[in-house]
Each structure stands twice: as structure tokens, then as C-alpha cells.
Scaffold this motif. Structure first.
Motif, mmCIF file in Angstrom:
data_model
loop_
_atom_site.group_PDB
_atom_site.id
_atom_site.type_symbol
_atom_site.label_atom_id
_atom_site.label_comp_id
_atom_site.label_asym_id
_atom_site.label_seq_id
_atom_site.Cartn_x
_atom_site.Cartn_y
_atom_site.Cartn_z
ATOM 1 N N UNK A 84 -32.459 -21.734 -105.473
ATOM 2 C CA UNK A 84 -31.333 -21.418 -106.351
ATOM 3 C C UNK A 84 -30.199 -20.812 -105.534
ATOM 4 N N UNK A 85 -28.988 -20.883 -106.078
ATOM 5 C CA UNK A 85 -27.912 -20.138 -105.439
ATOM 6 C C UNK A 85 -28.153 -18.646 -105.682
ATOM 7 N N UNK A 137 -35.998 -10.903 -115.614
ATOM 8 C CA UNK A 137 -37.454 -10.825 -115.735
ATOM 9 C C UNK A 137 -38.011 -9.503 -115.214
ATOM 10 N N UNK A 138 -37.366 -8.932 -114.183
ATOM 11 C CA UNK A 138 -37.867 -7.703 -113.552
ATOM 12 C C UNK A 138 -36.686 -6.827 -113.170
ATOM 13 N N UNK A 139 -36.106 -6.126 -114.134
ATOM 14 C CA UNK A 139 -34.923 -5.305 -113.841
ATOM 15 C C UNK A 139 -35.166 -4.347 -112.673
ATOM 16 N N UNK A 140 -34.195 -4.323 -111.761
ATOM 17 C CA UNK A 140 -34.297 -3.438 -110.606
ATOM 18 C C UNK A 140 -35.066 -4.017 -109.435
ATOM 19 N N UNK A 141 -35.600 -5.241 -109.581
ATOM 20 C CA UNK A 141 -36.450 -5.804 -108.536
ATOM 21 C C UNK A 141 -35.679 -6.148 -107.270
ATOM 22 N N UNK A 142 -34.438 -6.609 -107.421
ATOM 23 C CA UNK A 142 -33.650 -6.947 -106.235
ATOM 24 C C UNK A 142 -33.288 -5.675 -105.468
ATOM 25 N N UNK A 143 -32.883 -4.654 -106.188
ATOM 26 C CA UNK A 143 -32.568 -3.378 -105.541
ATOM 27 C C UNK A 143 -33.776 -2.841 -104.794
ATOM 28 N N UNK A 144 -34.960 -2.956 -105.402
ATOM 29 C CA UNK A 144 -36.168 -2.489 -104.724
ATOM 30 C C UNK A 144 -36.480 -3.334 -103.499
ATOM 31 N N UNK A 145 -36.262 -4.643 -103.590
ATOM 32 C CA UNK A 145 -36.498 -5.513 -102.441
ATOM 33 C C UNK A 145 -35.587 -5.148 -101.280
ATOM 34 N N UNK A 153 -30.276 -16.787 -108.778
ATOM 35 C CA UNK A 153 -31.553 -16.169 -108.430
ATOM 36 C C UNK A 153 -31.559 -14.695 -108.817
ATOM 37 N N UNK A 154 -30.491 -13.978 -108.476
ATOM 38 C CA UNK A 154 -30.412 -12.554 -108.824
ATOM 39 C C UNK A 154 -30.458 -12.361 -110.339
ATOM 40 N N UNK A 155 -29.748 -13.224 -111.079
ATOM 41 C CA UNK A 155 -29.734 -13.097 -112.538
ATOM 42 C C UNK A 155 -31.129 -13.294 -113.121
ATOM 43 N N UNK A 156 -31.873 -14.280 -112.606
ATOM 44 C CA UNK A 156 -33.230 -14.511 -113.078
ATOM 45 C C UNK A 156 -34.111 -13.297 -112.820
#
Length: 272
Positions: free
Chosen positions: A159-160, A171-179, A164-167
Motif C-alpha cells: 500500500x502507499x 485497526x490498532x490506534x497508536x500502533x504506528x507511533x509505537x512502531x 497503510x497508516x490509515x488502516x
């Protein structure tokens, strides 16, 4: 999440559902299996145990190297702490490597193994995958962890970055920040350990537990080749392809993944 101190480290974990235990092991997204915890096909029949490996989330961050076998030993220690003897195990990507290692190291404890797009970098396309991921590695080397994570997730998901970030946030709020917070673990410890991990045809053939290989229909060539490797080497294996998804199959379409996993587990109950 609850915490357990095992092997001298703290591991965050969460348990959802009732029934036979299923240990869930995630890679770069520490909460990657969270969407499955909302799927009744699993939670109404199985006790799902997900945890943050050392170096992820609020679990203890230790300096590298941390080998795949070290994560397998941590997982067994967590099961001991929870009073779980024999269990099913499911892992995604590098988490699937830990699941496969557990099956080899502790065959008396692991009843079935579900591999969601196992990351095995020794297949022919492994080198090409690293070349595709070069922009992410470059961003990390330049100190831009946020761009590095976004580029890597965009690559593996197909995905662009924005989609990807929106998905993931849906589904998992805060997951990108944690990554992003865990980027040092991922790029500095996890990927080097995965590159060092050896899973030969002989290793695969030695796994005697029933194995489920789950694959997204739109995934990268790396995981297509890994699925072919598993199909040709693991003695007791079945494969399930989830339509219209890539490497983040259980996040994009948790329901069909949960249903496929539940069908597999039902066929191979833990003997009393």
C-alpha cells in the motif's frame, strides 16, 4: 496489559477468550494480532495469548544481539509463568520464525504451528527484498525512524504510506507511533537476527506438528517463495490463501484469517 517477569526480563501480555491456548507472536507491529482478539471464531473457542517480545512496547528492551532462539526461550518461559503446558502457536513474519523455532526446540509443548507469511530471507528473492527495502534502511541510518517505518510498512503491505497508516490506525490506534518508538529494536536487532536465522530444508522437515501456512493473494515474491519452500519441505502442512490482501493479511482481513485458523485448530485439538 499484564506483565510477567521471566528470564530476567519483563514481558507484557494479554489473554482473551476461553478454551485451548493459542500463543500469538507479532513482528514489527507489537500489537499486530490485536484485530484477531475481536474475532468470535477464535475467542469463543480458544484462549488467545498475545505478548510483546523483548524490545517491543513496554516489555524490557535489552541490547542486541537477541536471536530468534532467545525469543523462543522467552515465549516458553512466559507459558511456564502462565501455567500453560501444551499450546498452539501462531506467528506472523519474523514472529512466525519464533513460532517455527519453538516447534523445533520444544516439540513436547507445541501442538500446532500457524505461520502467517513466515519471513525467511534465505530464499532466492531474499536479496532482492533487501534491495527493495534500501530506502527504509537509508532513512533509519539518517535518523528518520518515522520515515523508515512508514517506508518499510508500505513496502511489505503493498500500500502507499498514507493508506497503510490509515488502516493501522483504524485497526490498532497508536500502533504506528509505537512502531517508531521500537524502530531501534526492529532495524538494529530484529532484522539482523532474522538474517542470521537458519531454517534449512532439514529443519523444516524435522517439524512434525501440523502446520498451517497462511498467505495473502497479493503478497510479495519473498513470501510466495517461502510458502513454496514450506510446501515442499514440511511433512504435515496445509495452505490457505486469503484473497485481496498482502503481508498484513490478518490486519486487513482479520475475519477470514480467524476463521481459517479456527478451522485448522479444530482439526488438531490438544490431546488431554
Amino acid at each position: 496489559m499484564d506483565t510477567a517477569t521471566v528470564n530476567g526480563i519483563r514481558l507484557e501480555h494479554e489473554i482473551r477468550g476461553t478454551g485451548e491456548p493459542v500463543l500469538l507472536i507479532s513482528p514489527v507491529l507489537a500489537d499486530g494480532f490485536a484485530p484477531l482478539l475481536a474475532e468470535p471464531a477464535l475467542t469463543e473457542r480458544y484462549r488467545l495469548v498475545r505478548y510483546h517480545k523483548r524490545g517491543w512496547g513496554g516489555s524490557t528492551h535489552t541490547p542486541g544481539p537477541v536471536a530468534v532462539a532467545d525469543h523462543a526461550a522467552d515465549a516458553i518461559a512466559l507459558l511456564d509463568h502462565l501455567g500453560i503446558g501444551r499450546t498452539h502457536v501462531a506467528g506472523h513474519s519474523s514472529g512466525a520464525a519464533v513460532a517455527a523455532q519453538m516447534a523445533q526446540d520444544h516439540p513436547d509443548r507445541i501442538v500446532t504451528v500457524a505461520l502467517l507469511e513466515l519471513s525467511l530471507l534465505s530464499v532466492p528473492s531474499g536479496e532482492a527484498f533487501f534491495a527493495q527495502a534500501a530506502p527504509a534502511f537509508g532513512a533509519y541510518a539518517d535518523g528518520d525512524a518515522e520515515s523508515a517505518i512508514e517506508l518499510f510498512l508500505s513496502l511489505v503491505s503493498g500500500m502507499d504510506g498514507e493508506r497503510c497508516r490509515a488502516l493501522l490506525e483504524e485497526r490498532m490506534p497508536g500502533s504506528v507511533e509505537q512502531a517508531v518508538k521500537d524502530a531501534d529494536t526492529f532495524f538494529g536487532i530484529e532484522l539482523p537476527a532474522l538474517a542470521e536465522w537458519r531454517f534449512s530444508p532439514e529443519n523444516a522437515a524435522a517439524i512434525r506438528q501440523p502446520v498451517l501456512s497462511l498467505l495473502g493473494s497479493g503478497t510479495l515474491q519473498l513470501w510466495v517463495e517461502v510458502a513454496e519452500f514450506l510446501r515442499s519441505t514440511v511433512p504435515d502442512i496445509e495452505e490457505c490463501v486469503i484473497d485481496d490482501v498482502g503481508h498484513l493479511l490478518h490486519i486487513e482481513r482479520p475475519r477470514p484469517v480467524a476463521e481459517a485458523l479456527a478451522r485448522f485448530l479444530e482439526q488438531h485439538p490438544i490431546a488431554s
